[in-house]
Design a protein around this motif. Structure first.
Motif, PDB file in Angstrom:
ATOM      1  N   UNK A   1      -6.529  -1.532   9.859  1.00 21.42           N
ATOM      2  CA  UNK A   1      -6.446  -0.665  11.035  1.00 21.42           C
ATOM      3  C   UNK A   1      -5.639  -1.363  12.129  1.00 21.42           C
ATOM      4  N   UNK A   2      -4.517  -0.753  12.526  1.00 19.60           N
ATOM      5  CA  UNK A   2      -3.676  -1.333  13.578  1.00 19.60           C
ATOM      6  C   UNK A   2      -3.280  -0.230  14.565  1.00 19.60           C
TER       7      UNK A   2
ATOM      8  N   UNK B   1      12.382  -3.950  21.209  1.00 20.44           N
ATOM      9  CA  UNK B   1      11.028  -4.422  20.954  1.00 20.44           C
ATOM     10  C   UNK B   1      10.061  -3.272  20.704  1.00 20.44           C
ATOM     11  N   UNK B   2      10.251  -2.170  21.439  1.00 29.56           N
ATOM     12  CA  UNK B   2       9.325  -1.041  21.342  1.00 29.56           C
ATOM     13  C   UNK B   2       9.277  -0.437  19.946  1.00 29.56           C
ATOM     14  N   UNK B   3      10.377  -0.502  19.206  1.00 30.90           N
ATOM     15  CA  UNK B   3      10.374   0.083  17.864  1.00 30.90           C
ATOM     16  C   UNK B   3       9.473  -0.727  16.929  1.00 30.90           C
ATOM     17  N   UNK B   4       9.352  -2.034  17.163  1.00 32.18           N
ATOM     18  CA  UNK B   4       8.446  -2.856  16.367  1.00 32.18           C
ATOM     19  C   UNK B   4       7.011  -2.530  16.723  1.00 32.18           C
ATOM     20  N   UNK B   5       6.737  -2.379  18.014  1.00 30.97           N
ATOM     21  CA  UNK B   5       5.397  -2.012  18.470  1.00 30.97           C
ATOM     22  C   UNK B   5       4.961  -0.710  17.810  1.00 30.97           C
ATOM     23  N   UNK B   6       5.851   0.280  17.795  1.00 35.67           N
ATOM     24  CA  UNK B   6       5.515   1.588  17.205  1.00 35.67           C
ATOM     25  C   UNK B   6       5.447   1.524  15.690  1.00 35.67           C
ATOM     26  N   UNK B   7       6.398   0.836  15.069  1.00 35.02           N
ATOM     27  CA  UNK B   7       6.526   0.873  13.618  1.00 35.02           C
ATOM     28  C   UNK B   7       5.487   0.095  12.854  1.00 35.02           C
ATOM     29  N   UNK B   8       4.920  -0.955  13.445  1.00 37.31           N
ATOM     30  CA  UNK B   8       3.964  -1.789  12.707  1.00 37.31           C
ATOM     31  C   UNK B   8       2.537  -1.265  12.803  1.00 37.31           C
ATOM     32  N   UNK B   9       2.343  -0.149  13.537  1.00 35.44           N
ATOM     33  CA  UNK B   9       0.993   0.360  13.799  1.00 35.44           C
ATOM     34  C   UNK B   9       0.745   1.720  13.152  1.00 35.44           C
ATOM     35  N   UNK B  10      -0.532   2.032  12.984  1.00 34.34           N
ATOM     36  CA  UNK B  10      -0.932   3.358  12.517  1.00 34.34           C
ATOM     37  C   UNK B  10      -0.821   4.386  13.628  1.00 34.34           C
ATOM     38  N   UNK B  11      -1.044   3.945  14.861  1.00 34.10           N
ATOM     39  CA  UNK B  11      -1.085   4.891  15.974  1.00 34.10           C
ATOM     40  C   UNK B  11      -0.670   4.223  17.269  1.00 34.10           C
ATOM     41  N   UNK B  12      -0.111   5.046  18.168  1.00 32.29           N
ATOM     42  CA  UNK B  12       0.242   4.627  19.519  1.00 32.29           C
ATOM     43  C   UNK B  12      -0.675   5.337  20.502  1.00 32.29           C
ATOM     44  N   UNK B  13      -1.215   4.586  21.457  1.00 32.65           N
ATOM     45  CA  UNK B  13      -2.049   5.164  22.515  1.00 32.65           C
ATOM     46  C   UNK B  13      -1.377   4.888  23.854  1.00 32.65           C
ATOM     47  N   UNK B  14      -1.001   5.945  24.554  1.00 28.69           N
ATOM     48  CA  UNK B  14      -0.415   5.810  25.886  1.00 28.69           C
ATOM     49  C   UNK B  14      -1.548   5.975  26.901  1.00 28.69           C
TER      50      UNK B  14
ATOM     51  N   UNK C   1     -11.078   6.799  10.862  1.00 24.95           N
ATOM     52  CA  UNK C   1     -11.489   5.418  10.639  1.00 24.95           C
ATOM     53  C   UNK C   1     -12.999   5.273  10.556  1.00 24.95           C
ATOM     54  N   UNK C   2     -13.732   6.337  10.943  1.00 25.45           N
ATOM     55  CA  UNK C   2     -15.180   6.318  10.766  1.00 25.45           C
ATOM     56  C   UNK C   2     -15.490   6.897   9.390  1.00 25.45           C
ATOM     57  N   UNK C   3     -15.120   6.165   8.338  1.00 27.89           N
ATOM     58  CA  UNK C   3     -15.189   6.682   6.971  1.00 27.89           C
ATOM     59  C   UNK C   3     -16.599   7.028   6.531  1.00 27.89           C
ATOM     60  N   UNK C   4     -17.584   6.465   7.218  1.00 23.85           N
ATOM     61  CA  UNK C   4     -18.960   6.760   6.838  1.00 23.85           C
ATOM     62  C   UNK C   4     -19.360   8.186   7.136  1.00 23.85           C
ATOM     63  N   UNK C   5     -18.553   8.886   7.971  1.00 21.12           N
ATOM     64  CA  UNK C   5     -18.905  10.256   8.336  1.00 21.12           C
ATOM     65  C   UNK C   5     -18.729  11.217   7.173  1.00 21.12           C
ATOM     66  N   UNK C   6     -17.883  10.844   6.226  1.00 23.84           N
ATOM     67  CA  UNK C   6     -17.645  11.716   5.066  1.00 23.84           C
ATOM     68  C   UNK C   6     -17.743  10.889   3.792  1.00 23.84           C
ATOM     69  N   UNK C   7     -18.927  10.383   3.465  1.00 27.54           N
ATOM     70  CA  UNK C   7     -19.055   9.528   2.286  1.00 27.54           C
ATOM     71  C   UNK C   7     -18.726  10.282   1.006  1.00 27.54           C
ATOM     72  N   UNK C   8     -18.122   9.575   0.100  1.00 26.76           N
ATOM     73  CA  UNK C   8     -17.778  10.155  -1.190  1.00 26.76           C
ATOM     74  C   UNK C   8     -18.513   9.378  -2.265  1.00 26.76           C
ATOM     75  N   UNK C   9     -19.293  10.026  -3.056  1.00 26.18           N
ATOM     76  CA  UNK C   9     -20.050   9.349  -4.102  1.00 26.18           C
ATOM     77  C   UNK C   9     -19.145   9.022  -5.269  1.00 26.18           C
ATOM     78  N   UNK C  10     -19.123   7.732  -5.578  1.00 27.00           N
ATOM     79  CA  UNK C  10     -18.222   7.267  -6.622  1.00 27.00           C
ATOM     80  C   UNK C  10     -18.522   7.924  -7.958  1.00 27.00           C
ATOM     81  N   UNK C  11     -19.797   8.108  -8.268  1.00 28.33           N
ATOM     82  CA  UNK C  11     -20.118   8.657  -9.582  1.00 28.33           C
ATOM     83  C   UNK C  11     -19.623  10.099  -9.727  1.00 28.33           C
ATOM     84  N   UNK C  12     -19.642  10.878  -8.636  1.00 25.60           N
ATOM     85  CA  UNK C  12     -19.136  12.245  -8.689  1.00 25.60           C
ATOM     86  C   UNK C  12     -17.631  12.255  -8.906  1.00 25.60           C
ATOM     87  N   UNK C  13     -16.958  11.332  -8.227  1.00 26.23           N
ATOM     88  CA  UNK C  13     -15.515  11.249  -8.384  1.00 26.23           C
ATOM     89  C   UNK C  13     -15.145  10.876  -9.811  1.00 26.23           C
TER      90      UNK C  13
END
Length: 374
Positions: A117-118, A221-234, A296-308
């Motif tokens: 997560x970046x 420099x700004x293109x590196x800041x934007x490109x290396x991340x998942x999201x930008x927050x202004x 990023x709160x992956x626990x909100x939608x758990x997926x059961x491995x055995x069902x998959x």
């Protein structure tokens, strides 16, 4: 066999060849396989890249660039700085997918530049009390919701430095992307924070030593800041400013962009309000909003491995199975996260996800999240 040192030498040299540029350098390395090959076999490049301009081939006869690169390597060895070439496995994988990605980066610190997560937090250099409080509350909340996140910014006055300091205060790794070489810190008053970041994050740049922090370097420099991340927050921005450029770059790189709203009459909320109004950024009010939107709160939608496992198709390719296994283990994820986890280029990942969707193995949720079907 290409040694790391050879590749570093020729990658640095390639950045100094007149008339090549970021996009041209990346294409040469991508097509030839290494910067060393580009220099050592420049006369054979027209056979490998039929549409290459002869001017480029001639320009590569540039011994002074190799000499200068050698001096730079001596400096980074003495200062224990890492040189990350485009083909180095530790090079930021998200950034590698950008057309104008630099072919070499210099890094001092201990952060994982391919962390799961970046995000980057950017904003005006004239931060108000509202903006600094947003940085503090957001990162405090984020630590509880997503403790492994890497926070990126530009070490500039205002929102940037507050983002770095609040990240450190909450024990979150933070990386500053510089508009100059690692032989200086600009602005100098941020030196103590920069030193603290070396123990929990680091400093990253594409620029060689003796590079002045000129205005155009900050845009680069700004293109590196934007490109290396998942999201930008202004966080805060006037109607014009560098943070809006970062947001625009993030959109061009197909990254998520978010903005905090402010009062319509406040000068340093106008840029954020415009981003939200023009659908160039999603509005967030808290870290919970952001984490939920990113999935990023992956626990909100758990997926059961055995069902998959019961729903897997026998004709899944090895790479498709790899994607399924990652989703089964971690839950819903965005494509950028899948690219990092599976180590598959984003273009290929898009095609694989489409195939899995057609096979009824995954589905796309709001926010570009991919989820396994039971």
């Amino acid at each position: 066999m290409i040694s790391d040192e050879e590749e570093q030498l020729y990658s640095i040299a390639l950045t100094m060849v007149p008339g090549i540029g970021h996009i041209g350098a990346k294409r040469l390395v991508s097509e030839a396989g290494s910067a060393r090959y580009v220099f050592r076999n420049r006369k054979e490049l027209p056979e490998l890249i039929p549409d290459i301009n002869q001017r480029v081939v001639d320009a590569l006869d540039c011994p002074q660039a190799v000499v200068r690169a050698g001096r730079e390597l001596d400096f980074i060895r003495k200062k224990n700085i890492r040189c990350l070439t485009f083909i180095d496995e530790d090079y930021p994988s998200r950034l590698r997918e950008c057309d104008d990605a630099p072919i070499v980066l210099f890094f001092k610190g201990n952060a994982d530049l391919n962390s799961l997560h970046i995000l980057n937090m950017v904003g005006t250099r004239h931060a108000t009390g509202y903006g600094t409080q947003l940085c503090a509350s957001f990162l405090h909340q984020l630590k509880a919701l997503c403790p492994d996140v890497l926070v990126v910014s530009g070490l500039a006055y205002g929102i940037d430095i507050h983002a770095h300091r609040e990240a450190l205060a909450n024990d979150l790794p933070t990386v500053g992307v510089l508009a100059h070489g690692l032989d200086r810190i600009y602005p100098y008053v941020h030196r103590k924070t920069a030193i603290d970041m070396l123990d929990n994050g680091g400093l990253l740049t594409e620029f060689l030593t003796e590079t002045n922090p000129d205005r155009h370097n900050f845009v680069s420099r700004n293109r590196i800041v934007a490109g290396m991340c998942d999201a930008t927050i202004v966080v805060e921005s006037a109607e014009k400013g560098g943070s809006l450029i970062t947001a625009e770059l993030a959109e061009g790189y197909q990254r998520d962009c978010f903005a905090f709203p402010g009062r319509v009459a406040d000068e340093y909320s106008k840029g954020c309000n415009q981003l939200i109004r023009d659908n160039k950024a999603s509005m967030i009010l808290s870290a919970e909003d952001f984490v939920s939107a990113m999935g990023w709160n992956t626990g909100a939608h758990p997926v059961k491995t055995e069902n998959v496992q019961r729903s897997l198709f026998l004709d899944l390719s090895e790479e498709e199975q790899k994607i399924v296994s990652i989703l089964a283990k971690q839950g819903s994820l965005q494509i950028n996260t899948l690219v990092v986890e599976a180590d598959i280029p984003v273009q290929k990942m898009s095609a694989l996800l489409f195939e899995l969707e057609m096979k009824g193995v995954v589905r796309v949720l709001a926010g570009g999240m991919y989820q396994l079907l039971n």
